[in-house]
Design a protein around this motif. Structure first.
Motif, PDB file in Angstrom:
ATOM      1  N   LEU A 159       0.840  -1.215   0.000  1.00 35.39           N
ATOM      2  CA  LEU A 159       0.000   0.000   0.000  1.00 35.39           C
ATOM      3  C   LEU A 159       0.867   1.255   0.000  1.00 35.39           C
ATOM      4  CD1 LEU A 159      -2.716  -1.134   2.590  1.00 35.39           C
ATOM      5  CD2 LEU A 159      -2.942  -1.041   0.089  1.00 35.39           C
ATOM      6  N   LEU A 160       1.951   1.216   0.766  1.00 37.83           N
ATOM      7  CA  LEU A 160       2.902   2.336   0.795  1.00 37.83           C
ATOM      8  C   LEU A 160       3.486   2.566  -0.599  1.00 37.83           C
ATOM      9  CD1 LEU A 160       4.736   4.261   2.582  1.00 37.83           C
ATOM     10  CD2 LEU A 160       6.309   2.326   2.781  1.00 37.83           C
ATOM     11  N   ASP A 161       3.886   1.473  -1.264  1.00 36.26           N
ATOM     12  CA  ASP A 161       4.490   1.589  -2.594  1.00 36.26           C
ATOM     13  C   ASP A 161       3.479   2.113  -3.615  1.00 36.26           C
ATOM     14  OD1 ASP A 161       6.918   0.721  -1.616  1.00 36.26           O
ATOM     15  OD2 ASP A 161       6.595  -1.380  -2.158  1.00 36.26           O
ATOM     16  N   LYS A 162       2.208   1.773  -3.431  1.00 32.57           N
ATOM     17  CA  LYS A 162       1.179   2.193  -4.392  1.00 32.57           C
ATOM     18  C   LYS A 162       0.640   3.598  -4.096  1.00 32.57           C
ATOM     19  CE  LYS A 162      -2.249   2.059  -7.353  1.00 32.57           C
ATOM     20  NZ  LYS A 162      -2.000   2.213  -8.787  1.00 32.57           N
ATOM     21  N   PHE A 163       0.307   3.866  -2.821  1.00 37.82           N
ATOM     22  CA  PHE A 163      -0.438   5.094  -2.495  1.00 37.82           C
ATOM     23  C   PHE A 163       0.407   6.169  -1.803  1.00 37.82           C
ATOM     24  CE2 PHE A 163      -3.689   1.723  -2.631  1.00 37.82           C
ATOM     25  CZ  PHE A 163      -4.590   2.275  -3.535  1.00 37.82           C
ATOM     26  N   GLY A 164       1.583   5.817  -1.301  1.00 35.97           N
ATOM     27  CA  GLY A 164       2.438   6.796  -0.638  1.00 35.97           C
ATOM     28  C   GLY A 164       2.333   6.725   0.877  1.00 35.97           C
ATOM     29  N   ALA A 165       2.969   7.715   1.527  1.00 34.66           N
ATOM     30  CA  ALA A 165       3.174   7.671   2.978  1.00 34.66           C
ATOM     31  C   ALA A 165       1.863   7.719   3.760  1.00 34.66           C
ATOM     32  CB  ALA A 165       4.048   8.850   3.384  1.00 34.66           C
ATOM     33  N   PHE A 166       1.846   7.019   4.881  1.00 32.47           N
ATOM     34  CA  PHE A 166       0.695   7.069   5.788  1.00 32.47           C
ATOM     35  C   PHE A 166       1.199   7.197   7.213  1.00 32.47           C
ATOM     36  CE2 PHE A 166       1.795   2.580   5.195  1.00 32.47           C
ATOM     37  CZ  PHE A 166       1.817   2.089   6.479  1.00 32.47           C
ATOM     38  N   ASP A 167       0.360   7.794   8.070  1.00 25.58           N
ATOM     39  CA  ASP A 167       0.791   7.925   9.470  1.00 25.58           C
ATOM     40  C   ASP A 167      -0.192   7.307  10.463  1.00 25.58           C
ATOM     41  OD1 ASP A 167      -1.196   9.807   9.388  1.00 25.58           O
ATOM     42  OD2 ASP A 167       0.020  11.452  10.171  1.00 25.58           O
ATOM     43  N   GLU A 168      -1.254   6.651   9.943  1.00 27.06           N
ATOM     44  CA  GLU A 168      -2.126   5.858  10.806  1.00 27.06           C
ATOM     45  C   GLU A 168      -2.490   4.589  10.046  1.00 27.06           C
ATOM     46  OE1 GLU A 168      -5.150   8.061  13.628  1.00 27.06           O
ATOM     47  OE2 GLU A 168      -5.066   9.126  11.729  1.00 27.06           O
ATOM     48  N   ILE A 169      -2.621   3.496  10.777  1.00 20.59           N
ATOM     49  CA  ILE A 169      -3.055   2.236  10.165  1.00 20.59           C
ATOM     50  C   ILE A 169      -3.782   1.418  11.216  1.00 20.59           C
ATOM     51  CG2 ILE A 169      -0.698   1.309  10.504  1.00 20.59           C
ATOM     52  CD1 ILE A 169      -1.307  -0.639   8.130  1.00 20.59           C
ATOM     53  N   LYS A 170      -4.888   0.808  10.784  1.00 15.97           N
ATOM     54  CA  LYS A 170      -5.665  -0.042  11.686  1.00 15.97           C
ATOM     55  C   LYS A 170      -6.122  -1.262  10.898  1.00 15.97           C
ATOM     56  CE  LYS A 170      -9.780  -1.530  13.225  1.00 15.97           C
ATOM     57  NZ  LYS A 170     -11.149  -1.774  12.771  1.00 15.97           N
ATOM     58  N   ALA A 171      -6.125  -2.428  11.542  1.00 15.55           N
ATOM     59  CA  ALA A 171      -6.621  -3.629  10.870  1.00 15.55           C
ATOM     60  C   ALA A 171      -7.122  -4.623  11.893  1.00 15.55           C
ATOM     61  CB  ALA A 171      -5.508  -4.276  10.041  1.00 15.55           C
ATOM     62  N   ARG A 172      -8.079  -5.471  11.474  1.00 17.01           N
ATOM     63  CA  ARG A 172      -8.549  -6.594  12.294  1.00 17.01           C
ATOM     64  C   ARG A 172      -8.081  -7.899  11.643  1.00 17.01           C
ATOM     65  NH1 ARG A 172     -14.346  -8.277  14.946  1.00 17.01           N
ATOM     66  NH2 ARG A 172     -13.732  -6.617  16.368  1.00 17.01           N
ATOM     67  N   PHE A 173      -7.555  -8.795  12.481  1.00 21.04           N
ATOM     68  CA  PHE A 173      -7.127 -10.109  11.990  1.00 21.04           C
ATOM     69  C   PHE A 173      -8.321 -11.052  12.055  1.00 21.04           C
ATOM     70  CE2 PHE A 173      -3.275  -8.187  13.886  1.00 21.04           C
ATOM     71  CZ  PHE A 173      -2.544  -8.056  12.719  1.00 21.04           C
ATOM     72  N   THR A 174      -8.879 -11.356  10.885  1.00 19.25           N
ATOM     73  CA  THR A 174     -10.112 -12.154  10.840  1.00 19.25           C
ATOM     74  C   THR A 174      -9.851 -13.606  10.472  1.00 19.25           C
ATOM     75  OG1 THR A 174     -10.415 -11.332   8.606  1.00 19.25           O
ATOM     76  CG2 THR A 174     -11.642 -10.221  10.347  1.00 19.25           C
ATOM     77  N   GLY A 175      -8.629 -13.948  10.130  1.00 17.89           N
ATOM     78  CA  GLY A 175      -8.326 -15.340   9.788  1.00 17.89           C
ATOM     79  C   GLY A 175      -6.829 -15.578   9.840  1.00 17.89           C
ATOM     80  N   ILE A 176      -6.458 -16.831  10.091  1.00 13.01           N
ATOM     81  CA  ILE A 176      -5.032 -17.144  10.199  1.00 13.01           C
ATOM     82  C   ILE A 176      -4.382 -17.250   8.819  1.00 13.01           C
ATOM     83  CG2 ILE A 176      -5.209 -18.291  12.437  1.00 13.01           C
ATOM     84  CD1 ILE A 176      -5.243 -20.979  10.910  1.00 13.01           C
ATOM     85  N   VAL A 177      -3.047 -17.154   8.808  1.00 11.10           N
ATOM     86  CA  VAL A 177      -2.251 -17.295   7.582  1.00 11.10           C
ATOM     87  C   VAL A 177      -1.134 -18.291   7.879  1.00 11.10           C
ATOM     88  CG1 VAL A 177      -0.731 -16.100   5.950  1.00 11.10           C
ATOM     89  CG2 VAL A 177      -2.712 -14.894   6.913  1.00 11.10           C
ATOM     90  N   PHE A 178      -0.871 -19.195   6.937  1.00  7.46           N
ATOM     91  CA  PHE A 178       0.268 -20.100   7.074  1.00  7.46           C
ATOM     92  C   PHE A 178       1.385 -19.639   6.133  1.00  7.46           C
ATOM     93  CE2 PHE A 178      -3.382 -22.936   8.074  1.00  7.46           C
ATOM     94  CZ  PHE A 178      -3.014 -23.296   9.362  1.00  7.46           C
ATOM     95  N   PRO A 179       2.637 -19.664   6.615  1.00  2.10           N
ATOM     96  CA  PRO A 179       3.750 -19.394   5.689  1.00  2.10           C
ATOM     97  C   PRO A 179       3.635 -20.358   4.503  1.00  2.10           C
ATOM     98  CG  PRO A 179       4.547 -19.507   7.957  1.00  2.10           C
ATOM     99  CD  PRO A 179       3.101 -19.929   7.989  1.00  2.10           C
TER     100      PRO A 179
END
Ligand code: HDC
Length: 279
Positions: free
Chosen positions: A216-236
């Motif tokens: 998102l940084l590479d696409k839209f540029g700098a940000f100074d706030e970020i929030k997210a909810r983890f709704t599901g697990i991820v496996f490597p």
């Protein structure tokens, strides 16, 4: 409030963090300290709270039957208080619980922290981490105020995303990502993972978060706030798909797991900043 040992970092920590979020030698600004645009992916700001056992103890004392094996990261909010993010520093962090909510046999803890430059006292990062703890007990209570951006719902708009990209996650990702500071065995030890009721180790929530933040940084540029909810697990070894919708200065996003057709991150957004306005 509790106070932590100083978090001391420099270009080594910055480069390790950037590489563990997928930066390569083709992006010198992320991997080469002599590059004129050398910078850290701003989600680095959460490491202050994850590098210390004391931060976990600061909320454990409010809980009964707390077993760290059953803790999952539920949500995370970061505010960059000092822009651009300093590339080295000595930070002093204070922790305080913001809320505890009992939901059936699960306890949801919202834990806040503020990190300041140890010499000048200037604020650098604020964090609000939500932890979803299974088989635990706590007394429902509000302790402190939450930031507005941390609690907004950020539902995906009903239109085609403005940006979609895919991120393959190497099998070795969690083993590398741990070196940033979160040594939770859940992410590397198969026996511990089974104890926590997973078939195999799961990826750090903040790794999925940071991988999404980098694209998102590479696409839209700098940000100074970020929030997210983890709704599901991820496996490597799985592949993420990040979908983003730009709504003014806010970019709402989701992160899906392609192989299992699940959503790992939802109700998420970054707040863009005009870098020029801050100079
Ligand atoms: O959503 C489920 C899930 O599995 N999410 C993924 C969790 C995950 O993978 N996290 C990242 C990996 S864990 C990690 O990285 C640990 C890290 O190492 C931590 C280090 C510790 C450092 C400490 C230093 C400070 C799950 C299990 C979270 C919830 O699923 P369900 O049980 O199905 O929940 P549901 O029935 O939908 O909702 C029950 C109530 O809980 C609320 N809720 C749900 N998901 C939440 C959440 N709250 C916060 N965060 C979440 N992610 C719901 O709102 C619901 O409440 P209500 O009944 O009021 O609607």
């Amino acid at each position: 409030d509790e106070e932590d040992p100083l978090f001391v970092y420099g270009d080594r920590e910055v480069i390790l963090y950037n590489i563990s979020l997928g930066a390569t030698e083709k992006e010198l600004k992320y991997v080469y300290e002599n590059n004129e645009d050398f910078q850290v992916i701003p989600t680095f700001g959460h490491l202050v709270t994850f590098n210390s056992i004391k931060s976990q103890l600061s909320f454990a004392k409010y809980l009964r039957n707390f077993n760290p094996m059953f803790l999952l990261h539920g949500e995370h909010y970061i505010k960059i208080e000092k822009w651009p993010v300093p590339l080295s520093g000595k930070l002093k962090t204070t922790f305080n619980p913001l809320a505890i909510t009992q939901k059936g046999t699960n306890t949801i803890v919202v834990h806040g922290s503020k990190s300041v430059d140890a010499e000048t006292g200037e604020p650098v990062f604020s964090n609000e981490g939500t932890f979803f703890i299974r088989k635990c007990e706590g007394d429902t209570k509000t302790y402190g105020e939450r930031r507005k951006f941390a609690t907004l719902p950020f539902n995906a708009p009903n239109r085609i995303p403005d940006f979609i990209t895919e991120i393959p996650i190497p099998e070795s990702k969690a083993a590398l990502y741990r070196l940033n500071g979160d040594r939770n065995p859940l992410h590397v030890d198969p026996v511990f993972a089974q104890g926590a009721k997973f078939d195999k180790p799961i990826l750090h929530g903040m790794c999925t978060y940071g991988l999404s933040a980098k694209v998102l940084l590479d696409k839209f540029g700098a940000f100074d706030e970020i929030k997210a909810r983890f709704t599901g697990i991820v496996f490597p070894g799985e592949t993420l798909r990040v979908l983003a919708w730009k709504e003014g200065e806010t970019v709402i996003f989701q992160t899906h797991v392609i192989e299992r057709g699940t959503i790992a991150i939802n109700n998420a957004a970054i707040k863009l900043i005009s870098v020029n306005a801050k100079i």
